[in-house]
Design a protein around this motif. Structure first.
Motif, mmCIF file in Angstrom:
data_model
loop_
_atom_site.group_PDB
_atom_site.id
_atom_site.type_symbol
_atom_site.label_atom_id
_atom_site.label_comp_id
_atom_site.label_asym_id
_atom_site.label_seq_id
_atom_site.Cartn_x
_atom_site.Cartn_y
_atom_site.Cartn_z
ATOM 1 N N ILE A 126 -10.828 -10.908 4.819
ATOM 2 C CA ILE A 126 -9.792 -10.507 3.958
ATOM 3 C C ILE A 126 -9.401 -8.831 4.349
ATOM 4 C CG2 ILE A 126 -9.060 -9.584 1.714
ATOM 5 C CD1 ILE A 126 -9.211 -12.595 2.081
ATOM 6 N N LEU A 127 -8.028 -8.570 4.464
ATOM 7 C CA LEU A 127 -7.853 -7.257 4.614
ATOM 8 C C LEU A 127 -7.315 -6.729 3.265
ATOM 9 C CD1 LEU A 127 -5.909 -7.538 8.280
ATOM 10 C CD2 LEU A 127 -8.372 -6.462 7.758
ATOM 11 N N SER A 128 -7.539 -5.357 3.103
ATOM 12 C CA SER A 128 -6.916 -4.788 1.800
ATOM 13 C C SER A 128 -5.417 -4.515 1.524
ATOM 14 C CB SER A 128 -7.517 -3.327 1.799
ATOM 15 O OG SER A 128 -7.211 -2.634 2.736
ATOM 16 N N VAL A 129 -4.808 -4.636 3.030
ATOM 17 C CA VAL A 129 -3.497 -4.541 3.206
ATOM 18 C C VAL A 129 -2.839 -5.974 2.864
ATOM 19 C CG1 VAL A 129 -1.442 -3.732 4.472
ATOM 20 C CG2 VAL A 129 -3.414 -2.739 4.732
ATOM 21 N N ALA A 130 -2.019 -6.270 1.756
ATOM 22 C CA ALA A 130 -1.441 -7.339 1.631
ATOM 23 C C ALA A 130 -0.231 -7.699 2.601
ATOM 24 C CB ALA A 130 -0.777 -7.671 0.148
ATOM 25 N N LEU A 131 -0.361 -8.699 3.481
ATOM 26 C CA LEU A 131 0.542 -8.804 4.623
ATOM 27 C C LEU A 131 1.120 -10.535 4.480
ATOM 28 C CD1 LEU A 131 -1.245 -7.260 7.405
ATOM 29 C CD2 LEU A 131 0.679 -6.160 6.160
ATOM 30 N N ASP A 132 2.572 -10.629 4.654
ATOM 31 C CA ASP A 132 2.909 -11.871 4.634
ATOM 32 C C ASP A 132 4.306 -11.901 5.328
ATOM 33 O OD1 ASP A 132 3.349 -14.678 4.372
ATOM 34 O OD2 ASP A 132 3.099 -14.376 1.979
ATOM 35 N N VAL A 133 4.843 -12.996 5.621
ATOM 36 C CA VAL A 133 6.372 -13.018 6.364
ATOM 37 C C VAL A 133 7.077 -12.201 5.457
ATOM 38 C CG1 VAL A 133 8.106 -14.359 6.988
ATOM 39 C CG2 VAL A 133 5.755 -15.022 7.535
ATOM 40 N N GLY A 134 7.864 -11.320 5.734
ATOM 41 C CA GLY A 134 9.064 -10.492 5.055
ATOM 42 C C GLY A 134 8.182 -9.045 4.735
ATOM 43 N N THR A 135 7.009 -8.809 4.895
ATOM 44 C CA THR A 135 6.478 -7.417 4.756
ATOM 45 C C THR A 135 6.985 -6.657 5.426
ATOM 46 O OG1 THR A 135 4.450 -8.667 3.873
ATOM 47 C CG2 THR A 135 4.370 -6.239 4.672
ATOM 48 N N ARG A 136 7.366 -5.412 4.993
ATOM 49 C CA ARG A 136 7.761 -4.433 5.675
ATOM 50 C C ARG A 136 6.734 -3.012 5.694
ATOM 51 N NH1 ARG A 136 13.708 -4.758 6.105
ATOM 52 N NH2 ARG A 136 13.669 -2.513 6.953
ATOM 53 N N LEU A 137 6.517 -2.446 6.917
ATOM 54 C CA LEU A 137 5.693 -1.498 7.107
ATOM 55 C C LEU A 137 6.203 -0.464 7.873
ATOM 56 C CD1 LEU A 137 2.052 -3.324 7.959
ATOM 57 C CD2 LEU A 137 2.716 -2.336 5.656
ATOM 58 N N PRO A 138 6.054 0.661 7.730
ATOM 59 C CA PRO A 138 6.662 1.881 8.596
ATOM 60 C C PRO A 138 6.172 1.812 10.177
ATOM 61 C CG PRO A 138 4.684 2.873 7.433
ATOM 62 C CD PRO A 138 4.679 1.462 6.841
ATOM 63 N N ALA A 139 7.061 2.103 10.803
ATOM 64 C CA ALA A 139 6.790 1.660 12.281
ATOM 65 C C ALA A 139 6.133 2.785 12.808
ATOM 66 C CB ALA A 139 8.263 1.656 13.120
ATOM 67 N N TYR A 140 6.302 3.955 12.410
ATOM 68 C CA TYR A 140 5.529 5.152 13.174
ATOM 69 C C TYR A 140 4.054 4.932 13.072
ATOM 70 C CZ TYR A 140 4.306 7.147 8.598
ATOM 71 O OH TYR A 140 3.912 7.486 7.170
ATOM 72 N N CYS A 141 3.421 4.239 12.224
ATOM 73 C CA CYS A 141 1.976 4.389 12.093
ATOM 74 C C CYS A 141 1.374 2.973 12.242
ATOM 75 C CB CYS A 141 1.461 4.977 10.709
ATOM 76 S SG CYS A 141 1.965 4.104 9.169
ATOM 77 N N THR A 142 2.069 1.901 12.943
ATOM 78 C CA THR A 142 1.421 0.721 13.057
ATOM 79 C C THR A 142 1.724 0.488 14.559
ATOM 80 O OG1 THR A 142 3.847 -0.531 12.696
ATOM 81 C CG2 THR A 142 2.176 -0.169 10.962
ATOM 82 N N SER A 143 0.887 -0.397 15.027
ATOM 83 C CA SER A 143 0.784 -0.898 16.428
ATOM 84 C C SER A 143 1.932 -1.796 17.062
ATOM 85 C CB SER A 143 -0.510 -1.730 16.900
ATOM 86 O OG SER A 143 -0.563 -3.148 16.233
ATOM 87 N N MET A 144 2.361 -2.416 16.106
ATOM 88 C CA MET A 144 3.739 -3.073 16.501
ATOM 89 C C MET A 144 4.979 -2.272 16.552
ATOM 90 S SD MET A 144 3.330 -6.960 15.040
ATOM 91 C CE MET A 144 2.994 -6.774 13.575
#
Length: 256
Positions: A126-144
């Motif tokens: 379990i990761l504390s960040v809730a992730l699912d299809v459609g989730t948006r995260l800032p591009a500048y601080c993520t590997s993808m």
């Protein structure tokens, strides 16, 4: 018992008919009845029944002595392809990556200043960040985000750096725009990006880009993990080769 049940459910004639279709696909100029019988290991009578059934159902055509596949098979394929996204077909590849490392494997595309998750195979942890299809995260601080940004033109990247909302999410987050530009350039040079606890403390991820036939970056896939599980060095040493193989398989399947 399972073998017996499987044997009862197995339709041998369908299997041989599909084999005949695959053989016809290898000979677009057409095949004679004799050639098909020899290629498929069938009697002439058996080959004739399969070929005439394909003609009767519209999957093959007959011109004189030659039999060949008809465009109907393409219609079936288009219907199948139209009913699902690229990521439906890529999911088994991503599932293998997730199983190999017992971690989540994700796919995303760039949308403005964010990455949007288009596919996700969750890990058991379990990761504390809730992730699912459609989730948006800032591009500048993520590997993808980093590998997706590496596919932008110089002008597009300049606009991104000028307009993006960049804030410190953790003590490790790169917030200086010149350093962020260097990190994106490094991702382009390396062909991958590792983000070490910049989105959230305790979370690391590694991503590679997915490129189309022209070499344009169209998506990214990553593996995300708890920092206690893999060091940055271990991610590059152990996870990166598996991600690169998955990248190659996705690109070959969809874009070659």
């Amino acid at each position: 018992m399972e073998d017996e049940a499987s044997s009862r459910d197995h339709v041998g004639s369908l299997e041989r008919g599909l084999a005949v279709m695959e053989i016809l696909a290898r000979y677009p100029a057409g095949m004679t009845l004799t050639e098909m019988a020899e290629e498929a290991g069938l009697t002439r009578a058996g080959a004739r029944r399969f070929l005439l059934t394909l003609v009767a159902t519209g999957y093959a055509t007959q011109s004189g002595r030659l039999f060949s596949l008809s465009p109907r098979l393409l219609t079936v394929a288009r219907t199948w392809l139209g009913g699902a996204s690229l990521w439906t077909f890529a999911a088994p590849i991503m599932r293998e990556v997730a199983a190999q490392f017992d971690e989540a494997c994700n796919a995303a595309v760039l949308s403005g200043e964010d990455v949007v998750y288009v596919a996700r195979i969750p890990g058991r942890r379990i990761l504390s960040v809730a992730l699912d299809v459609g989730t948006r995260l800032p591009a500048y601080c993520t590997s993808m985000g980093r590998v997706l940004l590496s596919g932008l033109s110089a002008g597009e990247m300049k606009t991104f750096l000028a307009d993006a909302k960049i804030e410190r999410r953790t003590p490790k987050t790169i917030v200086r725009r010149d350093l962020l530009a260097k990190a994106v350039q490094q991702a382009e040079t390396d062909g991958f990006a590792i983000v070490d606890e910049e989105l959230e403390l305790g979370l690391r991820s590694i991503a590679v880009p997915i490129s189309d036939r022209s070499g344009h970056v169209v998506a990214a896939i990553n593996v995300s993990t708890q920092s206690a599980r893999f060091s940055v060095e271990a991610m590059e040493r152990e996870i990166l080769p598996g991600l690169r193989k998955a990248k190659q398989r996705v690109e070959e399947f969809f874009f070659v």
